[in-house]
Each structure stands twice: as C-alpha cells, then as structure tokens.
Design a protein around this motif. Sequence first.
Motif, PDB file in Angstrom:
ATOM      1  N   UNK A   6       0.814  -1.217   0.000  1.00 22.11           N
ATOM      2  CA  UNK A   6       0.000   0.000   0.000  1.00 22.11           C
ATOM      3  C   UNK A   6       0.845   1.263   0.000  1.00 22.11           C
ATOM      4  N   UNK A   7       2.125   1.146   0.377  1.00 21.29           N
ATOM      5  CA  UNK A   7       3.018   2.293   0.469  1.00 21.29           C
ATOM      6  C   UNK A   7       4.420   1.900   0.000  1.00 21.29           C
ATOM      7  N   UNK A   8       5.197   2.881  -0.408  1.00 23.72           N
ATOM      8  CA  UNK A   8       6.593   2.662  -0.784  1.00 23.72           C
ATOM      9  C   UNK A   8       7.466   3.765  -0.213  1.00 23.72           C
ATOM     10  N   UNK A   9       8.730   3.460  -0.083  1.00 28.12           N
ATOM     11  CA  UNK A   9       9.756   4.475   0.148  1.00 28.12           C
ATOM     12  C   UNK A   9      10.571   4.530  -1.130  1.00 28.12           C
ATOM     13  N   UNK A  10      10.971   5.733  -1.489  1.00 29.94           N
ATOM     14  CA  UNK A  10      11.729   5.886  -2.721  1.00 29.94           C
ATOM     15  C   UNK A  10      13.023   6.639  -2.459  1.00 29.94           C
ATOM     16  N   UNK A  11      13.925   6.477  -3.391  1.00 33.48           N
ATOM     17  CA  UNK A  11      15.173   7.234  -3.429  1.00 33.48           C
ATOM     18  C   UNK A  11      15.111   8.067  -4.702  1.00 33.48           C
ATOM     19  N   UNK A  12      15.394   9.341  -4.572  1.00 34.78           N
ATOM     20  CA  UNK A  12      15.361  10.237  -5.723  1.00 34.78           C
ATOM     21  C   UNK A  12      16.784  10.609  -6.099  1.00 34.78           C
ATOM     22  N   UNK A  13      17.076  10.538  -7.368  1.00 35.59           N
ATOM     23  CA  UNK A  13      18.399  10.869  -7.872  1.00 35.59           C
ATOM     24  C   UNK A  13      18.380  12.272  -8.442  1.00 35.59           C
TER      25      UNK A  13
END
Length: 100
Positions: A6-13
């Motif tokens: 239902x949720x994610x954590x992301x890394x942004x470049x």
Amino acid sequence: MDLKITHVRIETFGGGLLRSGSELERVTHVANPDGGWIYTKEDAINRINLGIDTFYTHPDGLLAGGRTDVEVVNPQGRAAYLRTNPNNEKADNLLSLPRC
C-alpha cells in the motif's frame, strides 16, 4: 503469504532527469503500515525468489477492480528491481503509491 503493498519508500536521484522532466526515482522499500510490515527492496526480492511471499497492489478506487502482481526484474549487468506487471493502469504502479 500474499501481501498487498500500500506504500513505498523511494530514493530520488538528483541531476538525472527523465524525458518527462521528472527526477529519477527508485523504490527502496515496500510496505503495508496497516498490516504491520515493511521490507527493503532486497528483502522483498528475496522473499519472491524463494517463494516465501507474493506481493501485489490494488489501489483504492481502481475502476478495473483487479489486483496487479509485483514481479522481480533481473536486467543484465544491473541490480534486480521490483515492478508491477505491465498494464495500462497507472494507479497500480509502485511509484504511484503513497510514501511512507
């Protein structure tokens, strides 16, 4: 187990932009806070590959009513990653889910 993401954590470049002009993003964790679990991308990949768990998305309000399974992609020369099975529905994509 069959687990709904239902949720994610992301890394942004920074610096690298997609053709659309947006930043590059990569999923680092998948989660279901109501279910009480969160896994790193690597843990989720291992759980799928070992047959321990399957993962899927099913955003609220999705008119098609169906679930979308999450699969492991193993590109040659790069790290494995997670994605939803390709379809025409953007709402079920991992990067479209709420952040945690």
